[in-house]
Scaffold this motif. Structure first.
Motif, PDB file in Angstrom:
ATOM      1  N   UNK A 187       0.213  -4.752   9.123  1.00  0.00           N
ATOM      2  CA  UNK A 187       0.994  -4.074   8.093  1.00  0.00           C
ATOM      3  C   UNK A 187       2.410  -3.805   8.588  1.00  0.00           C
ATOM      4  N   UNK A 188       3.370  -4.076   7.726  1.00  0.00           N
ATOM      5  CA  UNK A 188       4.772  -3.772   8.013  1.00  0.00           C
ATOM      6  C   UNK A 188       5.116  -2.429   7.385  1.00  0.00           C
ATOM      7  N   UNK A 189       5.516  -1.417   8.147  1.00  0.00           N
ATOM      8  CA  UNK A 189       5.879  -0.131   7.538  1.00  0.00           C
ATOM      9  C   UNK A 189       7.195  -0.237   6.781  1.00  0.00           C
ATOM     10  N   UNK A 231       0.854  -1.189   0.000  1.00  0.00           N
ATOM     11  CA  UNK A 231       0.000   0.000   0.000  1.00  0.00           C
ATOM     12  C   UNK A 231       0.885   1.233   0.000  1.00  0.00           C
ATOM     13  N   UNK A 232       0.606   2.177  -0.879  1.00  0.00           N
ATOM     14  CA  UNK A 232       1.270   3.478  -0.875  1.00  0.00           C
ATOM     15  C   UNK A 232       0.174   4.519  -0.685  1.00  0.00           C
ATOM     16  N   UNK A 244      -1.814 -11.817   9.840  1.00  0.00           N
ATOM     17  CA  UNK A 244      -2.954 -11.372  10.636  1.00  0.00           C
ATOM     18  C   UNK A 244      -2.491 -10.506  11.793  1.00  0.00           C
ATOM     19  N   UNK A 245      -3.314  -9.543  12.207  1.00  0.00           N
ATOM     20  CA  UNK A 245      -2.914  -8.693  13.332  1.00  0.00           C
ATOM     21  C   UNK A 245      -2.837  -9.483  14.636  1.00  0.00           C
ATOM     22  N   UNK A 246      -1.894  -9.098  15.494  1.00  0.00           N
ATOM     23  CA  UNK A 246      -1.795  -9.723  16.805  1.00  0.00           C
ATOM     24  C   UNK A 246      -2.768  -9.097  17.785  1.00  0.00           C
ATOM     25  N   UNK A 247      -2.887  -9.697  18.940  1.00  0.00           N
ATOM     26  CA  UNK A 247      -3.773  -9.180  19.984  1.00  0.00           C
ATOM     27  C   UNK A 247      -3.058  -9.247  21.319  1.00  0.00           C
ATOM     28  N   UNK A 307       4.202   3.891   3.217  1.00  0.00           N
ATOM     29  CA  UNK A 307       4.302   2.693   2.385  1.00  0.00           C
ATOM     30  C   UNK A 307       4.292   1.497   3.331  1.00  0.00           C
ATOM     31  N   UNK A 308       3.366   0.576   3.099  1.00  0.00           N
ATOM     32  CA  UNK A 308       3.170  -0.559   4.011  1.00  0.00           C
ATOM     33  C   UNK A 308       3.009  -1.851   3.211  1.00  0.00           C
TER      34      UNK A 308
END
Length: 202
Positions: free
Chosen positions: A173-175, A148-149, A195-198, A189-190
Motif C-alpha cells: 500500500x502507498x500512503x 482505501x480510506x 505486491x509487497x516486497x520482502x 488513505x492508502x
C-alpha cells in the motif's frame, strides 16, 4: 476511469463489524455492536463527511444497504449529511433483493465483478464502498479497489468480521495521507501498489 474507494471504520485489531449500534449486525453472536461512538470524535466526523462530498456514489452490499435504507430516509433533515446520503446514487450488490426502494438506488444485475468493472468505465465520479465487508473482499480479490480510506480507532474487540480477513490478497500500500485525531483515531488513505516486497534484517 472511476475509482472504487473502500471506506471503513476499524478497531485497532482490524474488526469492521457493527460500528454503528448494538443491533447493527449480531451475526455469529457478535456482542460489541456500537463500538465506534465511545472512541470517536468530531474530527473523524468531519473527515468522513468530506469523503462523501468528493464522491458521486456509494456501492453497497445487501446488509449495509438495508441498514442505511432503514435510517437515512427519515433521519434529521437539518443534518446536511442526511441530504447527501439520500441524494447520492447507490449501487446495490445483492443475490437476494428483487428491488431497491431507497431514493437514487440501482440494483446491480448479473455477476458483481463484471458489473463493477462496467461501473468503473462509466461516466461519473468516484464510488465509495461503505461497510459491506463481503463485497469489499470480493472486490479486493479481483483487483478492483483503487483506494482505501480507513479510520482505525483505539479499541480492541477481539472477535468479529475483519476487512483484511484470513486469505486476503497480499498487497503493498502507498500512503496518500495519514493523520491522528484528538481521540487517537488514525485516519489513513492508502492506494494499492503492487505486491509487497520482502527483505531481511539478518
Amino acid at each position: 476511469m472511476r475509482k472504487i474507494i473502500v471506506c471503513t471504520f476499524l478497531t485497532l485489531d482490524g474488526v469492521m463489524q457493527a460500528p454503528g449500534g448494538p443491533d447493527e449486525d449480531a451475526q455469529s453472536g457478535f456482542e460489541h455492536g456500537g463500538w465506534q461512538k465511545p472512541v470517536s470524535d468530531d474530527e473523524v466526523g468531519t473527515i468522513v463527511s468530506g469523503w462523501y462530498e468528493v464522491s458521486d456514489a456509494m456501492l453497497l452490499g445487501r446488509k449495509t444497504y438495508e441498514i442505511f435504507a432503514s435510517y437515512w430516509p427519515t433521519a434529521d433533515p437539518d443534518n446536511p449529511f442526511t441530504h447527501r446520503m439520500n441524494s447520492m446514487h447507490k449501487y446495490v450488490a445483492s443475490r437476494t433483493l428483487a428491488s431497491v426502494e431507497w431514493q437514487n438506488s440501482t440494483l446491480l444485475e448479473g455477476d458483481i465483478v463484471d458489473a463493477v468493472r462496467e461501473l468503473k468505465t462509466s461516466d461519473g465520479g468516484d464510488i465509495n464502498v461503505v461497510g459491506s465487508g463481503d463485497l469489499a473482499q470480493t472486490l479486493m480479490r479481483h483487483d478492483l479497489v483503487d483506494e482505501y480510506r480507513l479510520t482505525i480507532h483505539p479499541v480492541i474487540i477481539g472477535t468479529g468480521k475483519r476487512l483484511f480477513a484470513d486469505g486476503a490478497v497480499p498487497t503493498a500500500l502507498e500512503p496518500v495521507s495519514v493523520t491522528t485525531t484528538k481521540s487517537g483515531t488514525v485516519v489513513g488513505v492508502y492506494r494499492p501498489n503492487g505486491k509487497p516486497g520482502h527483505g531481511s534484517y539478518y
